[in-house]
Structure formats: structure tokens, C-alpha cells
Design a protein around this motif. Structure first.
Motif, mmCIF file in Angstrom:
data_model
loop_
_atom_site.group_PDB
_atom_site.id
_atom_site.type_symbol
_atom_site.label_atom_id
_atom_site.label_comp_id
_atom_site.label_asym_id
_atom_site.label_seq_id
_atom_site.Cartn_x
_atom_site.Cartn_y
_atom_site.Cartn_z
ATOM 1 N N VAL A 19 0.840 -1.199 0.000
ATOM 2 C CA VAL A 19 0.000 0.000 0.000
ATOM 3 C C VAL A 19 0.880 1.256 0.000
ATOM 4 C CG1 VAL A 19 -1.707 1.330 1.312
ATOM 5 C CG2 VAL A 19 -1.978 -1.153 1.038
ATOM 6 N N ARG A 20 1.909 1.266 0.813
ATOM 7 C CA ARG A 20 2.823 2.410 0.889
ATOM 8 C C ARG A 20 3.455 2.689 -0.479
ATOM 9 N NH1 ARG A 20 6.242 4.563 5.168
ATOM 10 N NH2 ARG A 20 5.293 2.969 6.483
ATOM 11 N N ALA A 21 3.967 1.667 -1.125
ATOM 12 C CA ALA A 21 4.621 1.835 -2.429
ATOM 13 C C ALA A 21 3.647 2.368 -3.474
ATOM 14 C CB ALA A 21 5.229 0.512 -2.879
ATOM 15 N N ALA A 22 2.435 1.839 -3.483
ATOM 16 C CA ALA A 22 1.432 2.313 -4.448
ATOM 17 C C ALA A 22 1.042 3.757 -4.160
ATOM 18 C CB ALA A 22 0.209 1.400 -4.421
ATOM 19 N N LEU A 23 0.890 4.118 -2.882
ATOM 20 C CA LEU A 23 0.546 5.501 -2.536
ATOM 21 C C LEU A 23 1.634 6.476 -2.968
ATOM 22 C CD1 LEU A 23 -1.056 5.071 0.994
ATOM 23 C CD2 LEU A 23 -2.210 5.818 -1.104
ATOM 24 N N GLU A 74 -5.512 2.186 -11.806
ATOM 25 C CA GLU A 74 -4.497 1.142 -11.645
ATOM 26 C C GLU A 74 -3.996 1.026 -10.210
ATOM 27 O OE1 GLU A 74 0.149 0.329 -12.826
ATOM 28 O OE2 GLU A 74 -0.963 1.796 -13.987
ATOM 29 N N LEU A 75 -3.668 2.156 -9.602
ATOM 30 C CA LEU A 75 -3.023 2.119 -8.288
ATOM 31 C C LEU A 75 -3.997 2.179 -7.114
ATOM 32 C CD1 LEU A 75 -0.043 4.408 -9.261
ATOM 33 C CD2 LEU A 75 0.067 1.953 -8.777
ATOM 34 N N ILE A 76 -5.010 3.002 -7.218
ATOM 35 C CA ILE A 76 -5.962 3.126 -6.099
ATOM 36 C C ILE A 76 -7.028 2.030 -6.176
ATOM 37 C CG2 ILE A 76 -7.721 4.578 -5.023
ATOM 38 C CD1 ILE A 76 -4.987 5.659 -4.454
ATOM 39 N N VAL A 77 -7.777 2.015 -7.274
ATOM 40 C CA VAL A 77 -8.918 1.098 -7.378
ATOM 41 C C VAL A 77 -8.475 -0.365 -7.432
ATOM 42 C CG1 VAL A 77 -10.914 0.441 -8.781
ATOM 43 C CG2 VAL A 77 -10.353 2.864 -8.465
#
Length: 95
Positions: A19-23, A74-77
Motif C-alpha cells: 500500500v505504501r509503495a502504491a501511494l 491502476e493504483l488506487i482502485v
């Protein structure tokens, strides 16, 4: 009038790094959006798997454009939301 979003994301500690990396990727791409004024990501100091996001857009249309962006999907949903155990979002007008 500027439009703000304050979001709290909660995930299992095992998913925290993902989650951290995607955020952080979302932050980088969102800051390049024309309607974005600020995008800050915080990891809560004493609670594993807890994140606070502060987003500010020129107006609500800027936020709607953000939600329509490919990186949001891509990153959130697709990446972050399935890993969350809870999510709380507040929308506000900046005074």
C-alpha cells in the motif's frame, strides 16, 4: 474554491509495504495533474497499516479529473482498495 480530500486508509500490517509503495506512486503522478494543488501521504506513526492522505485540488472538477486518470484506476482502485480493511474519506471546501 479549492477542494480538499482527507482520506484514512487501513490495511493489515502484512500489506503495508504494498500500500505504501502504491501511494507513493500515486502521489508522484497526481502532483503532475493540472488541477492538483497538493497531495501528501502520511503513515500514522504508532499504528501499523494506517495511512492519512491530504489532497487539494483547484476545484471539484480537478478531483473528478483525478478519479478519471488511468493511474487512479491502476493504483488506487485495483491495487490499494482491495487490500484495505477500512477506508474513511472526508470532502471539504478550503476556506
Amino acid at each position: 474554491m479549492a477542494y480538499a480530500v482527507i482520506a484514512r486508509y487501513f490495511c493489515e500490517p502484512a500489506d503495508e509495504a504494498t500500500v505504501r509503495a502504491a501511494l507513493l506512486k500515486v502521489r508522484e503522478q497526481t502532483r503532475a495533474e493540472p488541477g492538483n494543488l497538493a497531495y501528501e501521504v502520511h503513515a500514522e506513526a504508532e499504528v501499523s497499516g494506517s495511512f492519512v492522505l491530504y489532497e487539494q485540488y483547484a476545484d471539484q472538477a480537478g478531483f473528478e479529473a483525478h478519479k478519471a486518470a488511468d493511474h487512479f484506476d491502476e493504483l488506487i482502485v485495483q491495487t490499494i482498495w482491495p487490500l484495505l480493511t477500512d477506508r474513511k474519506v472526508t470532502f471539504a471546501e478550503v476556506l
